[in-house]
Design a protein around this motif. Structure first.
Motif, mmCIF file in Angstrom:
data_model
loop_
_atom_site.group_PDB
_atom_site.id
_atom_site.type_symbol
_atom_site.label_atom_id
_atom_site.label_comp_id
_atom_site.label_asym_id
_atom_site.label_seq_id
_atom_site.Cartn_x
_atom_site.Cartn_y
_atom_site.Cartn_z
ATOM 1 N N LEU A 149 38.132 -51.186 0.209
ATOM 2 C CA LEU A 149 37.976 -51.120 1.510
ATOM 3 C C LEU A 149 37.655 -52.578 2.117
ATOM 4 O O LEU A 149 36.858 -52.474 2.917
ATOM 5 C CB LEU A 149 36.976 -50.196 2.153
ATOM 6 N N SER A 150 38.228 -53.649 1.573
ATOM 7 C CA SER A 150 37.734 -54.937 2.079
ATOM 8 C C SER A 150 36.556 -55.368 1.908
ATOM 9 O O SER A 150 35.954 -56.281 2.661
ATOM 10 C CB SER A 150 38.528 -55.122 3.295
ATOM 11 N N ASP A 151 36.000 -54.908 0.729
ATOM 12 C CA ASP A 151 34.358 -55.185 0.398
ATOM 13 C C ASP A 151 33.328 -54.954 1.640
ATOM 14 O O ASP A 151 32.610 -55.607 1.730
ATOM 15 C CB ASP A 151 34.393 -56.602 0.231
ATOM 16 N N ARG A 152 34.038 -53.930 2.461
ATOM 17 C CA ARG A 152 33.018 -53.600 3.363
ATOM 18 C C ARG A 152 32.002 -52.692 3.178
ATOM 19 O O ARG A 152 31.901 -51.905 2.267
ATOM 20 C CB ARG A 152 33.873 -52.966 4.822
ATOM 21 N N LYS A 153 30.720 -52.774 3.785
ATOM 22 C CA LYS A 153 29.763 -51.825 3.739
ATOM 23 C C LYS A 153 29.828 -50.976 4.800
ATOM 24 O O LYS A 153 29.754 -51.324 5.937
ATOM 25 C CB LYS A 153 28.254 -52.454 3.912
ATOM 26 N N THR A 154 30.055 -49.576 4.455
ATOM 27 C CA THR A 154 30.469 -48.759 5.505
ATOM 28 C C THR A 154 29.302 -47.883 6.082
ATOM 29 O O THR A 154 28.366 -47.663 5.290
ATOM 30 C CB THR A 154 31.403 -47.785 4.988
ATOM 31 N N TRP A 155 29.308 -47.261 7.218
ATOM 32 C CA TRP A 155 28.161 -46.658 7.969
ATOM 33 C C TRP A 155 28.037 -45.300 7.385
ATOM 34 O O TRP A 155 29.078 -44.732 7.264
ATOM 35 C CB TRP A 155 28.477 -46.726 9.350
ATOM 36 N N GLN A 156 26.864 -44.777 6.988
ATOM 37 C CA GLN A 156 26.792 -43.616 6.539
ATOM 38 C C GLN A 156 25.425 -42.782 7.232
ATOM 39 O O GLN A 156 24.261 -42.758 6.902
ATOM 40 C CB GLN A 156 26.296 -43.591 5.007
ATOM 41 N N PRO A 157 25.841 -42.351 8.496
ATOM 42 C CA PRO A 157 24.767 -41.707 9.316
ATOM 43 C C PRO A 157 24.397 -40.517 8.464
ATOM 44 O O PRO A 157 25.440 -39.677 8.100
ATOM 45 C CB PRO A 157 25.357 -41.380 10.544
ATOM 46 N N ARG A 158 23.001 -40.110 8.362
ATOM 47 C CA ARG A 158 22.459 -38.750 8.097
ATOM 48 C C ARG A 158 21.443 -38.314 8.844
ATOM 49 O O ARG A 158 20.636 -39.085 9.421
ATOM 50 C CB ARG A 158 22.084 -38.567 6.526
ATOM 51 N N GLY A 159 21.293 -36.915 9.052
ATOM 52 C CA GLY A 159 20.351 -36.512 10.050
ATOM 53 C C GLY A 159 19.142 -36.634 9.607
ATOM 54 O O GLY A 159 18.598 -36.350 8.185
ATOM 55 N N ARG A 160 17.957 -36.950 10.552
ATOM 56 C CA ARG A 160 16.584 -36.957 10.111
ATOM 57 C C ARG A 160 15.743 -36.093 11.084
ATOM 58 O O ARG A 160 16.166 -36.273 12.437
ATOM 59 C CB ARG A 160 16.034 -38.449 10.104
ATOM 60 N N GLY A 161 15.028 -35.245 10.762
ATOM 61 C CA GLY A 161 14.177 -34.279 11.702
ATOM 62 C C GLY A 161 14.463 -32.906 11.384
ATOM 63 O O GLY A 161 15.635 -32.707 10.556
ATOM 64 N N LEU A 162 13.807 -32.052 11.935
ATOM 65 C CA LEU A 162 14.452 -30.542 11.592
ATOM 66 C C LEU A 162 15.567 -30.310 11.939
ATOM 67 O O LEU A 162 16.399 -30.729 13.009
ATOM 68 C CB LEU A 162 13.515 -29.767 12.685
ATOM 69 N N GLY A 163 16.324 -29.923 11.215
ATOM 70 C CA GLY A 163 17.899 -29.493 11.294
ATOM 71 C C GLY A 163 18.741 -30.341 10.585
ATOM 72 O O GLY A 163 19.850 -30.179 10.106
ATOM 73 N N GLY A 164 18.199 -31.758 10.111
ATOM 74 C CA GLY A 164 19.110 -32.833 9.393
ATOM 75 C C GLY A 164 20.257 -33.004 10.130
ATOM 76 O O GLY A 164 20.313 -33.348 11.092
ATOM 77 N N SER A 165 21.290 -32.945 9.286
ATOM 78 C CA SER A 165 22.653 -33.409 9.787
ATOM 79 C C SER A 165 23.227 -32.476 10.949
ATOM 80 O O SER A 165 24.116 -32.570 11.531
ATOM 81 C CB SER A 165 23.515 -33.807 8.627
ATOM 82 N N SER A 166 22.610 -31.264 10.758
ATOM 83 C CA SER A 166 23.348 -30.160 11.616
ATOM 84 C C SER A 166 22.584 -30.458 13.076
ATOM 85 O O SER A 166 23.238 -30.043 14.180
ATOM 86 C CB SER A 166 22.859 -28.829 11.357
ATOM 87 N N SER A 167 21.890 -31.755 13.237
ATOM 88 C CA SER A 167 21.337 -31.926 14.713
ATOM 89 C C SER A 167 21.985 -33.107 14.998
ATOM 90 O O SER A 167 21.989 -33.724 16.274
ATOM 91 C CB SER A 167 19.858 -32.424 14.629
#
Length: 557
Positions: free
Chosen positions: A79-97
């Motif tokens: 991917l053209s040596d890109r550092k890609t964004w990786q959002p992950r949930g933090r807090g109660l509910g995690g990524s479901s929030s």
């Protein structure tokens, strides 16, 4: 929610209050009423207007906040040596929030393949009852759906007209309509169901923690797990950092790690379970040499077409003249929980085959009623829509490793996107299928111009665009693989091999990535795992029912 009072000793300690952790802790507390359970979460509570207002996901995914771990990958060679964004949930509910609330389960063959690969009890016939038990679908109970579970699954209250235009365009392009991707057949295009209740996000914390008070469940926020404490080879507790102080919580029975595809392998490695050479190089005492910890990372790579429509007032957009419309939309949401602010943005989509001979769809679409570019982190003036394309079963395999013995430092995430040639070939087929939909009359007749891709025609040009712009669609799994072979990290009961008193229950245990969004399958894993763990529940057992008055108040209350 359960009690927040703290002790230093519990029967069970659950690490991570994301989708799996919330479900695991609540089901365990109900199944074992005389046991004490501590649920540890590094982040804050989920009481936030940004979380409970569906459109708030635009800020939660794209911007820095206390609810997002905001990871980046290692440079991706394909991917053209890109550092890609990786959002992950933090807090109660995690990524479901912070997710788009899309409720899909994958294809039945995905789970049958788990079983065939050495995971007895995880075939489709085994997991369907747990999907049903977790679910409260507004359409009612059926062979495929439940109506009394804690997870509310709804139809969108107001579907944008462009979402229907996408569905019509896809049908014009030759794809089947489908009004239930979790029913008899997954294949086709339509409007997604969402994890919402009355126009508000219904995350895992609302579903499992806020549904009733449990005196034996102790929820501890702002508690960052530093390492699992071992007594010999038995997990005996967890070292945590809270309010700047180090504490040790002790577990009489088990420690259960629910920290996700990135956090779970990191915590295991920092605790001495992982590739011995890596651990020794960081000065970590090896409890068990487990080369599989952090291996087998899989994720859905996503490419997006964006199309701007001059003068459009029906999709989401930023223009000088749009301010009065935004004020009206917010007022409608405040009064009625309807309209644009109740939208999950990714309202429509579907599952299609790029080859009729395939046994199941190999491509998923997400149609967004906004110009979503680089997760919404790159803003465009004007209004329009986006069409996302991902390959459902990538063959590329990556890793999660550590460069620090401190879990407060980010792990090294390397999905190795497109490292297998099959994935690039499948992505190109999917991109061309998406272009056919965009060119169908139901969408093309409304005009507009593609951003950055309007003049790309050849296969080489389209693949160059993929390598320049593709990103994750947020479905990392597999880094603590379940199996019956000695190289697997956990067995089919999700017990960590080589030690006792320790389990992993979350998306990291998936042997292979399912063909769809991963939130519902992650909750199913927790439901199924606790049942196998305690042996006292069955799919026919009484499900969680929301207590009268237990629903949270208006967004932000």
């Amino acid at each position: 929610m359960g009690s927040t009072a703290r002790s230093s000793t519990y029967d069970y300690i659950v690490v991570g209050a994301g989708s799996a952790g919330c479900a695991t802790a609540a089901r365990l507390a109900d199944a074992c009423p005389h046991a004490t359970i501590a649920l540890l979460e590094a982040g804050p509570s989920d009481h936030s207007a940004l979380i409970h207002t569906p459109l708030g996901l635009a800020a939660l995914v794209a911007r820095r906040s206390r609810y997002n771990w905001m990871f980046r990958t290692a440079p991706q060679a394909a991917l053209s040596d890109r550092k890609t964004w990786q959002p992950r949930g933090r807090g109660l509910g995690g990524s479901s929030s912070i997710n788009a609330m899309v409720y899909t389960r994958g294809h039945p063959l995905d789970y049958d393949e788990w079983e065939a690969a050495g995971c007895p009890g995880w075939g489709w016939r085994d997991v369907l009852p747990y999907f049903r038990r977790a679910e409260s679908n507004v359409r009612g109970a059926s062979t495929y759906h439940g109506e009394n579970g804690p997870l509310i699954v709804s139809d969108l209250r107001d579907v944008n007209v462009f979402s229907w235009r996408f569905v019509n365009a896809a049908v014009q392009a030759g794809y089947l309509p489908n009004d239930d991707f979790n029913g008899e057949s997954q294949e086709g295009v339509g409007i997604y169901q969402v994890t919402q209740r009355n126009g508000e996000r219904w995350n895992a914390a609302r579903a499992y923690l806020h549904s009733r008070v449990r005196g034996n469940l102790h929820v501890i926020t702002h508690a960052h797990a530093l390492r699992i404490v071992f007594d010999g080879r038995r997990a005996a507790g967890v070292d945590i950092s809270r309010a700047g102080r180090a504490e040790t919580l002790h577990a009489r029975a088990e420690v259960i790690v629910c920290s996700g595809a990135f956090g779970s392998p990191q915590l295991l490695m920092c605790s001495g379970i992982g590739p011995a050479s890596t651990l020794r190089g960081l000065g970590i005492d090896v409890v068990h040499d487990a080369p599989g910890v952090g291996a087998n990372l899989q994720d859905h790579l996503d490419f997006t077409f964006q199309k701007r429509i001059p003068g459009d007032t029906e999709t989401v957009g930023l223009t000088i003249g749009s301010l009065p419309a935004w004020v009206r939309r917010w007022s409608m949401y405040r009064r009625h929980r309807r309209g644009l602010f109740a939208s999950n943005v990714a309202e429509a989509g579907g599952f299609v085959k790029t080859d009729p001979a395939l046994r199941r769809p190999d491509i998923q679409f997400h149609f967004c009623v906004a110009l979503v570019d680089e997760h919404g982190r790159r803003l465009h003036y004007g209004a329009g829509y986006s069409l996302h394309v991902c390959v459902l079963r990538p063959r590329s395999r990556g890793t999660v490793t550590i460069e620090s013995r401190d879990t407060r430092d980010a792990p090294v995430v390397d999905p190795r996107f497109l490292s297998d040639p099959y994935d690039a070939e499948a992505m190109l087929r999917g991109v061309k299928a998406a272009r056919r939909i965009l060119e169908a009359p139901a969408l093309a007749d409304h005009g507009g111009r593609e951003l950055r891709t309007h003049d790309l025609k050849t296969d080489a040009e389209l693949m160059a665009a993929v390598r320049a712009d593709a990103e994750t669609i947020y479905h990392p799994v597999g880094t603590c693989r379940m199996g019956s072979d000695p190289a697997s990290v956990v067995d089919p009961d999700l017990r960590v091999r080589g030690v006792t008193g320790l389990r992993v229950i979350d998306a990291s245990i998936m042997p292979t990535l399912i063909g769809g969004n991963t939130n519902a399958p992650t909750i199913m894993i927790a439901e199924r795992a606790v049942d196998r763990m305690v042996g006292t529940m069955s799919p026919a057992a009484a499900p969680l029912v929301l207590a009268p008055g237990s629903a949270l108040g208006p967004a932000g209350a």
